[in-house]
Design a protein around this motif. Structure first.
Motif, PDB file in Angstrom:
ATOM      1  N   GLU A   1     -19.941  -6.542  -2.697  1.00 47.66           N
ATOM      2  CA  GLU A   1     -20.041  -6.769  -1.251  1.00 47.66           C
ATOM      3  C   GLU A   1     -21.472  -7.162  -0.876  1.00 47.66           C
ATOM      4  O   GLU A   1     -21.692  -8.087  -0.087  1.00 47.66           O
ATOM      5  N   ARG A   2     -22.429  -6.499  -1.468  1.00 48.11           N
ATOM      6  CA  ARG A   2     -23.843  -6.802  -1.208  1.00 48.11           C
ATOM      7  C   ARG A   2     -24.197  -8.209  -1.700  1.00 48.11           C
ATOM      8  O   ARG A   2     -24.906  -8.958  -1.020  1.00 48.11           O
TER       9      ARG A   2
ATOM     10  N   ASP B   1     -19.248  -1.934  -3.946  1.00 55.28           N
ATOM     11  CA  ASP B   1     -20.413  -2.019  -3.055  1.00 55.28           C
ATOM     12  C   ASP B   1     -21.378  -3.116  -3.495  1.00 55.28           C
ATOM     13  O   ASP B   1     -21.950  -3.833  -2.661  1.00 55.28           O
TER      14      ASP B   1
ATOM     15  N   LYS C   1     -10.800  -1.796  -2.094  1.00 57.01           N
ATOM     16  CA  LYS C   1     -11.487  -2.413  -0.960  1.00 57.01           C
ATOM     17  C   LYS C   1     -11.213  -3.907  -0.826  1.00 57.01           C
ATOM     18  O   LYS C   1     -11.388  -4.486   0.248  1.00 57.01           O
TER      19      LYS C   1
ATOM     20  N   GLU D   1     -20.917 -13.304   3.474  1.00 56.23           N
ATOM     21  CA  GLU D   1     -19.690 -12.520   3.674  1.00 56.23           C
ATOM     22  C   GLU D   1     -20.054 -11.078   4.040  1.00 56.23           C
ATOM     23  O   GLU D   1     -20.909 -10.467   3.404  1.00 56.23           O
ATOM     24  N   ASN D   2     -19.376 -10.531   5.027  1.00 54.22           N
ATOM     25  CA  ASN D   2     -19.705  -9.178   5.492  1.00 54.22           C
ATOM     26  C   ASN D   2     -18.912  -8.082   4.794  1.00 54.22           C
ATOM     27  O   ASN D   2     -19.257  -6.900   4.889  1.00 54.22           O
ATOM     28  N   ASP D   3     -17.816  -8.451   4.116  1.00 54.24           N
ATOM     29  CA  ASP D   3     -16.971  -7.443   3.474  1.00 54.24           C
ATOM     30  C   ASP D   3     -16.179  -8.112   2.359  1.00 54.24           C
ATOM     31  O   ASP D   3     -16.467  -9.235   1.962  1.00 54.24           O
ATOM     32  N   LEU D   4     -15.158  -7.401   1.858  1.00 55.21           N
ATOM     33  CA  LEU D   4     -14.331  -7.923   0.761  1.00 55.21           C
ATOM     34  C   LEU D   4     -12.960  -8.376   1.254  1.00 55.21           C
ATOM     35  O   LEU D   4     -12.007  -8.457   0.480  1.00 55.21           O
ATOM     36  N   ASN D   5     -12.866  -8.713   2.530  1.00 56.84           N
ATOM     37  CA  ASN D   5     -11.573  -9.079   3.113  1.00 56.84           C
ATOM     38  C   ASN D   5     -11.083 -10.460   2.695  1.00 56.84           C
ATOM     39  O   ASN D   5      -9.969 -10.857   3.054  1.00 56.84           O
TER      40      ASN D   5
END
Length: 662
Positions: A204-205, A201, A234, A213-217
C-alpha cells in the motif's frame, strides 16, 4: 464466487513468489507467463511481493522474459526492500536496531547460531548455521559468508535469522523492543525483522509513492503463506492458491483448486479486437479498434497515441476516439492485424507501469487573442515540397533574427556539414534515445564490377549496389559544436551559433508543412559555469518571447521533455519536466499546437561525454536554444497569409547586430 470475478476496476496484481509462482524447487507452477500476460493485456500492472531477501531472490535465476512481464520494482523482505530487478539496485525502508541484534545474540550465549542479512548480503555465524539456512531456504551456499561473532557490527541489518539448538521464546524476550519475531516453522528457526513490516502495508505504501494509490481497492492479490494472509484480506480480490496455509485460506476471497492460469483462463473473457474492412480507391483497408489502457494517465495519452503509429510500417493512420476510449488504427491490406494487436498489448502493458509529470505553463498570450487563428493557406500550399519567394523571404528574415540574437550575446558563427560521423552519433547517443528519427547515408562503392553492373546490366539501382557510408544525416546542429570543443579546457564561457538543414525520419502520413523530413534549424550553443548557463538560457527565452509576442503570434512557453522512444527512458523525460531543464515555445495554429523553439539546460552530461573541461579540470555545463525556421514561417503564414499588406506593421528588422522594432 468464480462467476463474480470482475477485473474492470483492477489496476494492479500482487504475486507472492514461493508456493504461488514457484514450487519448493524453484520451478514455475503452471503457465505463469500466460497468467501474468493475460493480466498485462488488460492493462493490469503485476508486482512481485515476496519474503525473500535480495540475494535469495536473484539466486533463483528467474527467466528474464518472465520478469519483464512484471513491474521493475520487486518488493523483497515482505516489502521492506524495494529492488529494481533490471538494474539490481535496492532501497531499504527500515533497518533493525543494531542494539537489538547485539542484545539477542548476547542473551543466547551459545544456545543458537544465526544468519543475518546486511547490505543485501548474508553472513552466518558458523558453517553449521550456513548449512541450516541453505537447507531451510534452498539457498546457494556460495552466497553466504561465514564470519567470527566478534567481528559482527550489525549495521544495516534487514533480517536476523536465529537457529537455536532447542526452541527458545525469542518473541517474549523482545516483546518491548521495536521489532517483530516470526516462526520459520522448521529447525526451530525464528526470524527477527523491523517492526510493522507486512506485505499488505508495504505494498500500500509503495503504490502510494509510485502511483498515487491510497489503498488496495484496485489490487488483485495471489498468495499462499501465513505472511500473505493480510494482503489477501485487504486487496479488492484475494486469491489463495492451491495448498495454501490455513490462515491464508481463511482470509481470502477465492481459494483456487487449479493453477492460476487455468483459473484466469476460465473466468476471464478473451480480448477481442473489432476490425472493419473498407475499400478506398480500389485498395482494401482495415480499421482496428484498440482499447485505450485503463491504467493510462491522462497526461500520457497524447504520447501513447503517438507511439502507436510506430507499431507497424503498415499503419496508415491513427485516431483517438475519446468518447469510446478507443484508438482507431487504419492498416493497409498487407498488414498483420494480429501482430499489430499483439504489439499494441505489449505497448499498453509497458506504459501502464509509468507515471508522467504534467507540463507547467510558464508564459501565455493565448488569452489576448480576440479571435481564433485561421489558416490562410490553401490546399496546394499545404502540399508543396519547395519554398517560393515569399517563404524564402520569411525564412531568411527569421534566421537573421535569431542570428542577430546570438551575435548580441557574443556567439561565434559556424557552418557545419549536413552529415555526422558514426563516432559522433555514438558519443552523443542520439541513436539510443531517438532511433526512430535517424537517416543513414549509403553509397555506391568504388568497385568497377558494381559500377559496370549498374550501367550495363540493370540500368538502375538495386539494394545490393549500396554500402553504408558510416555517416548519418544530422538530426540537429548542436552536436557539431561539442565535437569542435571536444577535449579542450576553457577558462571563460563559450558560445557558437550555426544553421543548417536537419533530417528526421517521420511517419509518412504525418508529414505536413509543420512536420517535415528535412527542415532548417538555427541553434545557439553555449558552455560555461552553471550560473552562466541559467542566465543565458533565460535571456534567450525572454528575447524570443518578446519577438513572438510583438509579431502578434499566439502561444505559450511550457516545460517539456524530449520524445524518448522507449518507455524505459521515461525517467529521463520526467527528470526534464521536474528539473525545468527544457522549455518549449509552443505556437497555436488552426490545426494543431506546434513547438517552434526550445531552450535546453544540458547540465554536465554532454561536456562530460566530450571531455570539455574548465580550469578546475571538471566538466563544464552546457545549454542550447534551437529555432525551427520552417515552423516559424508556417505559423506566421497561417496567421497572416501570403499578402504582405496583411503583415503586422511592427515587423522586427535586423540592424547593426541588434534586433529592434521599426
Amino acid at each position: 464466487m468464480v462467476a463474480e470475478l470482475n477485473l474492470c476496476e483492477i489496476k494492479f496484481a500482487a504475486f507472492d513468489l514461493d508456493g504461488t509462482l514457484i514450487d519448493d524447487r524453484g520451478r514455475l507452477v503452471g503457465d505463469v507467463h500466460g497468467a501474468v500476460n493475460m493480466l498485462r493485456q488488460r492493462g493490469i500492472i503485476s508486482i512481485i511481493v515476496t519474503g525473500r531477501t535480495y540475494d535469495s531472490f536473484f539466486s533463483l535465476n528467474l527467466d528474464p522474459s518472465l520478469l519483464d512481464l512484471f513491474h521493475h520494482d520487486v518488493l523483497l523482505n515482505d516489502g521492506n526492500v524495494i529492488c529494481h530487478h533490471q538494474k539490481k539496485t535496492f532501497d531499504v525502508k527500515q533497518y533493525l536496531d543494531a542494539a537489538i541484534c547485539r542484545q539477542v545474540i548476547s542473551s543466547l550465549d551459545g544456545q543458537a547460531e544465526f544468519v543475518m542479512e546486511s547490505h543485501g548480503k548474508h553472513v552466518a555465524s558458523s558453517k553449521s548455521a550456513k548449512l541450516k539456512y541453505c537447507m531451510l531456504y534452498t539457498f546457494p551456499r556460495e552466497k553466504i559468508e561465514v564470519g567470527h561473532q566478534k567481528e559482527f557490527k550489525f549495521e544495516r541489518v534487514t533480517k536476523l535469522f536465529i537457529l537455536p539448538k532447542e526452541k527458545i521464546d525469542i518473541a517474549h524476550q523482545l516483546r518491548d523492543c521495536h521489532c517483530d519475531v516470526a516462526d520459520a516453522q522448521f529447525l526451530n528457526a525464528q526470524v527477527i525483522s523491523p517492526k510493522g513490516i507486512c506485505k499488505a502495508d508495504m505494498l500500500e505504501r509503495h503504490l502510494l509513492d509510485c502511483f498515487g494509490e491510497n489503498d488496495l481497492n484496485r489490487v488483485i492479490a495471489f498468495g499462499n503463506g501465513h505472511n500473505d494472509r493480510l494482503l489477501l484480506k485487504k486487496a479488492k480480490w484475494g486469491l489463495a492458491v492451491q495448498d495454501s496455509h490455513p490462515s491464508a485460506i481463511e482470509l481470502c476471497d477465492v481459494h483456487l483448486q487449479e493453477p492460476i492460469y487455468d483459473y484466469l483462463n476460465k473466468v476471464l473473457q478473451p480480448l477481442e479486437v473489432p476490425e472493419v474492412i473498407n475499400e478506398k480507391g480500389g485498395i482494401y483497408l482495415r480499421t482496428l479498434q484498440l482499447p485505450l489502457p485503463d491504467a493510462l494517465e491522462d497526461t500520457m495519452i497524447p504520447d501513447f497515441v503517438e507511439r502507436v503509429s510506430f507499431l507497424s510500417a503498415h499503419i496508415l493512420h491513427v485516431d483517438l476516439l475519446e468518447e469510446e476510449s478507443v484508438i482507431e488504427v487504419t492498416v493497409d491490406h498487407t498488414g498483420d492485424a494480429e501482430a499489430i494487436s499483439a504489439a499494441f498489448l505489449k505497448l499498453s502493458s509497458n506504459v501502464a507501469q509509468l507515471r508522467r509529470f504534467r507540463e507547467k505553463e510558464m508564459k501565455s498570450n493565448i488569452h489576448l487573442k480576440s479571435e481564433p487563428v485561421h489558416s490562410k493557406l490553401n490546399g496546394d500550399d499545404q502540399k508543396r515540397t519547395f519554398y517560393d519567394e515569399i517563404e524564402m523571404e520569411l525564412a531568411h528574415y527569421f534566421d537573421q533574427l535569431f542570428l542577430s540574437l546570438g551575435a548580441s550575446l557574443g556567439a561565434k558563427l559556424r557552418r557545419y556539414p549536413s552529415t555526422m560521423s558514426k563516432e559522433l552519433m555514438e558519443k552523443c547517443k542520439y541513436h539510443t534515445n531517438f532511433p526512430q528519427n535517424i537517416y543513414s547515408v549509403f553509397e555506391i562503392p568504388h568497385d568497377y564490377q558494381v559500377i559496370d553492373d549498374i550501367r550495363e546490366k540493370h540500368h538502375g539501382f538495386l539494394p545490393e549496389h549500396f554500402q553504408q557510408a558510416g555517416r548519418f544525416l544530422q538530426p540537429c546542429i548542436c552536436y557539431h559544436c561539442y565535437e569542435e570543443w571536444e577535449g579542450k579546457t576553457y577558462t571563460d564561457n563559450q558560445m557558437m551559433t550555426a544553421a543548417g538543414q536537419c533530417f528526421r525520419h517521420e511517419i509518412s502520413w504525418k508529414v505536413d508543412p509543420l512536420r517535415k523530413l528535412e527542415f532548417s534549424m538555427r541553434e545557439i550553443v553555449f558552455i560555461g559555469d552553471n550560473e552562466y548557463i541559467n542566465e543565458t538560457r533565460k535571456t534567450l527565452l525572454e528575447h524570443t518571447w518578446q519577438c513572438f509576442h510583438h509579431l502578434g503570434l499566439s502561444g505559450k512557453v511550457t516545460t517539456a521533455n524530449d520524445p524518448f522512444f522507449f518507455y524505459d527512458d521515461m525517467d529521463k523525460a520526467n527528470y526534464q519536466l521536474m528539473a525545468n531543464s527544457k522549455y518549449e515555445l509552443v505556437a497555436v495554429t488552426e490545426k494543431k499546437d506546434v513547438s517552434i523553439a526550445s531552450f535546453n539546460d544540458c547540465g554536465e552530461m554532454l561536456c562530460e561525454r566530450f571531455q570539455i573541461k574548465g580550469e578546475d579540470d571538471m566538466p563544464l555545463y552546457s545549454g542550447c536554444a534551437a529555432f525551427g525556421i520552417d515552423r516559424w514561417v508556417q505559423v506566421f503564414l497561417q496567421t497572416y497569409g501570403r499578402n504582405r499588406k496583411n503583415w503586422p506593421d511592427e515587423m522586427f528588422h535586423i540592424k547593426e547586430g541588434q534586433y529592434a522594432a521599426k
